[in-house]
Design a protein around this motif. Structure first.
Motif, PDB file in Angstrom:
ATOM      1  N   ARG A  50       0.827  -1.193   0.000  1.00 11.01           N
ATOM      2  CA  ARG A  50       0.000   0.000   0.000  1.00 11.01           C
ATOM      3  C   ARG A  50       0.869   1.255   0.000  1.00 11.01           C
ATOM      4  O   ARG A  50       0.613   2.216  -0.720  1.00 11.01           O
ATOM      5  CB  ARG A  50      -0.930  -0.017   1.212  1.00 11.01           C
TER       6      ARG A  50
ATOM      7  N   ARG B 293       2.417   1.768  -3.418  1.00 13.40           N
ATOM      8  CA  ARG B 293       1.439   2.321  -4.360  1.00 13.40           C
ATOM      9  C   ARG B 293       1.251   3.818  -4.141  1.00 13.40           C
ATOM     10  O   ARG B 293       1.185   4.589  -5.096  1.00 13.40           O
ATOM     11  CB  ARG B 293       0.091   1.607  -4.207  1.00 13.40           C
ATOM     12  N   GLU B 294       1.156   4.193  -2.881  1.00 10.42           N
ATOM     13  CA  GLU B 294       0.993   5.625  -2.563  1.00 10.42           C
ATOM     14  C   GLU B 294       2.224   6.427  -2.991  1.00 10.42           C
ATOM     15  O   GLU B 294       2.107   7.555  -3.464  1.00 10.42           O
ATOM     16  CB  GLU B 294       0.753   5.813  -1.065  1.00 10.42           C
TER      17      GLU B 294
ATOM     18  N   ARG C  73       4.184   5.787  -5.502  1.00 10.89           N
ATOM     19  CA  ARG C  73       4.233   5.880  -6.968  1.00 10.89           C
ATOM     20  C   ARG C  73       3.308   6.944  -7.514  1.00 10.89           C
ATOM     21  O   ARG C  73       3.505   7.431  -8.623  1.00 10.89           O
ATOM     22  CB  ARG C  73       3.844   4.539  -7.575  1.00 10.89           C
ATOM     23  N   ARG C  74       2.279   7.327  -6.755  1.00 14.32           N
ATOM     24  CA  ARG C  74       1.310   8.320  -7.240  1.00 14.32           C
ATOM     25  C   ARG C  74       1.852   9.683  -7.325  1.00 14.32           C
ATOM     26  O   ARG C  74       2.708  10.222  -6.983  1.00 14.32           O
ATOM     27  CB  ARG C  74       0.089   8.342  -6.343  1.00 14.32           C
TER      28      ARG C  74
END
Length: 160
Positions: free
Chosen positions: A153, A156-157, A159-160
């Protein structure tokens, strides 16, 4: 869009899988075995799968048998259907059977079916030599899974 509820998908090529086995047991070794089926069982497996959650394998009279696996009745064969919970013979080489007999006599080891699949026209079962997990081991597995999810998680955060 709402998430679809219902039956979870099994792996590619699998008819059924026992996802709960790796949570309940420490899987030591895996083995492929043939499955001796009646006619309607093959069609039922191809049509609707099986349920492996409570299944186990045991040696009885020098042969390997699969117990507790539910293969639902095949609807078009209303009269000549099979018994859904009947014991089914597993087909393994004598050398493998002798080795399994020796290993299962060790304290705490059992044989658990992990998946059912077709290899060409033949139905196969993957059975695993397993040792039951303690409550502590289950808690540790849950903790590791949760930390892995949190790391993913976070990645993913980032990479944003």
């Amino acid at each position: 869009m709402a998430k679809a509820k219902g039956k979870r998908k099994v792996g590619a090529g699998d008819v059924a899988s026992n996802r709960y086995a790796s949570y309940r047991y420490e899987l030591i070794e895996r083995l492929e075995a043939g499955l001796a089926l009646e006619g309607t069982e093959v069609k039922a497996l191809r049509a609707s799968g099986a349920q492996l959650k409570d299944g186990y394998a045991a040696v009885h009279d020098g042969e390997l048998w699969l117990y507790g696996v539910h293969i639902p009745p095949y609807a078009p064969a209303s009269r000549e259907n099979h018994d859904p919970e009947r014991p089914r013979k597993l087909l393994v080489h004598r050398r493998e059977l002798d080795r399994l007999i020796g290993r299962t006599q060790e304290r705490g080891l059992t044989l658990v079916p992990t998946r059912v699949y077709f290899k060409g026209p033949h139905a196969k079962v993957e059975i695993a030599l397993a040792r039951g997990k303690d409550l502590y081991d289950k808690r540790q597995a849950i903790r590791e899974r949760e930390t892995r999810r949190e790391i993913e998680r976070g990645m993913r955060e980032a990479r944003r």
